[in-house]
Design an enzyme around this catalytic site. Structure first.
Site, mmCIF file in Angstrom:
data_model
loop_
_atom_site.group_PDB
_atom_site.id
_atom_site.type_symbol
_atom_site.label_atom_id
_atom_site.label_comp_id
_atom_site.label_asym_id
_atom_site.label_seq_id
_atom_site.Cartn_x
_atom_site.Cartn_y
_atom_site.Cartn_z
ATOM 1 N N ASP A 197 0.795 -1.157 -0.066
ATOM 2 C CA ASP A 197 0.073 0.167 -0.098
ATOM 3 C C ASP A 197 0.843 1.177 -0.138
ATOM 4 O OD1 ASP A 197 -2.134 -1.585 0.074
ATOM 5 O OD2 ASP A 197 -2.654 -1.286 2.287
ATOM 6 N N LYS A 198 0.332 2.241 -0.435
ATOM 7 C CA LYS A 198 1.054 3.694 -0.575
ATOM 8 C C LYS A 198 1.724 3.846 0.695
ATOM 9 C CE LYS A 198 0.031 8.478 -1.064
ATOM 10 N NZ LYS A 198 -1.115 9.577 -1.533
#
Length: 362
Positions: free
Chosen positions: A146-147
């Site tokens: 995930d970012k």
């Protein structure tokens, strides 16, 4: 003569009325223009004031670190792709003839999308040339993070190697270990969460989608007995092993091992399965509310007083806390077992120190 005089008087009055209306109309127009100009000036003044506040350096060190991290994430979206590739090269922790392993920075997305200027997948050809030579084949993604997640990320030097590694991930032959700082202590201190996860729409001030639990059992309201319920056909099987490493300041440092790979699995299992949401994870601290954007402060993760005190942070500033989730270790069976380890980012380490979560002997 009298009739003629009366007509002239009426024409004069009509002309005067038109003149008055014209003057009034132009006066209103001028007033509207002045009001518009005033509103524009006020807007500019507010924007300048907001920019000034952004430029001000907070006196509190915790707030200063939060600001620095937010600025770094923003800068990664604005830099030239060559600069971003250089940042990733500096974060290289391992490489051989088949793979390159980087320590993924916080706030950098793996894939592109709306509003995203820079992402890891876009700079892989540049990174390959920096690591090898001008004729190097572009690197290939093997999995994703995930970012907001930091840590171990594996890239392959060829399509064949990438497909082989993806298959290892798919068949659960890769051992993944994460670290997370959570609110509260899990009970028991070590165990397995095995609850399916499904994506559902949440009706709030604006509709949005979130992952949530879809358990196969529930407690009967009549006698409290465990009752099996119909399985949600859209739910995915999700299994997470967890272990408490340290506990202090109403927080915990957890070691997490996702056996499956469902979207936001660790965040959902910790928040809804164990009741210990990850520090800085506003999205999964309130089921019915959207993560804070602008004025929606009610969505903020509520932190215990002791946690705020140790972090030297006000509750109203908790919205800027980054998610404390880090891909710490990855074990890859490529001929021989390759163990890859990434230290947590500086902000994670400082939070551990502030909260007195001691893992010196781990």
């Amino acid at each position: 003569m009298a009739a003629s005089g009366g007509g002239g008087l009426r024409r004069c009055a009509a002309g005067l009325g038109r003149a008055v209306r014209t003057v009034c109309s132009s006066g209103r127009a001028a007033a509207a223009l002045r009001a518009e100009d005033l509103a524009e000036r006020l807007r500019r003044s507010e924007e300048e004031e907001e920019e000034k506040k952004k430029r001000e350096i907070p006196k509190d060190p915790a707030q200063r670190r939060v600001r620095e991290l937010a600025m770094l994430s923003k800068q990664l979206q604005q830099v030239h792709p060559n600069v971003l590739a250089k940042v990733l090269k500096q974060g290289t922790v391992y490489q051989n003839e088949e793979i390159v392993v980087i320590n993924k920075p916080y706030g950098l997305p793996v894939h592109g999308g709306p509003g995203i200027k820079n992402c890891i997948s876009d700079v892989l050809p540049i990174l390959a040339k920096m690591l090898e030579n001008a004729k190097a084949e572009p690197l290939h993604l093997c999995h994703r993070l995930d970012k907001e997640t930091t840590g171990v990320m594996v890239l392959a030097r060829s399509k064949e190697a990438a497909e082989r590694i993806r298959l290892l991930f798919k068949t659960r032959q890769v051992e993944k270990v994460y670290w997370a700082i959570s609110l509260g202590d899990p009970d028991p201190a070590e165990g397995i969460v095995e609850i399916p996860i499904v994506e559902k729409e949440v009706r709030s001030h604006q509709p949005h989608y979130k992952m949530t639990l879809a358990p196969n059992y529930r407690l009967s309201p009549e006698d409290g007995e465990v009752v099996k319920i119909r399985k949600n056909r859209n739910a995915e099987s999700a299994v997470t092993r967890y272990r408490l490493l340290a506990s202090a300041s109403a927080c915990s440092l957890l070691e997490l091992q996702p056996i499956t790979g469902v979207k936001h699995q660790l965040r959902v299992h910790l928040a809804y399965g164990l009741g210990c949401p990850i520090l800085g994870d506003h999205k999964y601290s309130h089921w019915s509310k959207l993560a804070p954007q602008g004025r929606f402060l009610s969505s903020l993760q509520k932190l215990p007083k002791i946690t705020l005190k140790r972090l030297k942070l006000e509750q109203s500033k908790a919205r800027h806390l980054p998610i404390h989730l880090h891909a710490h270790r990855l074990s890859l069976p490529l001929g021989k077992q390759i163990d890859l380890v990434c230290k947590p980012p500086l902000f994670f380490q400082k939070t551990l120190k502030k909260l007195e979560l001691d893992i010196a002997n781990d």
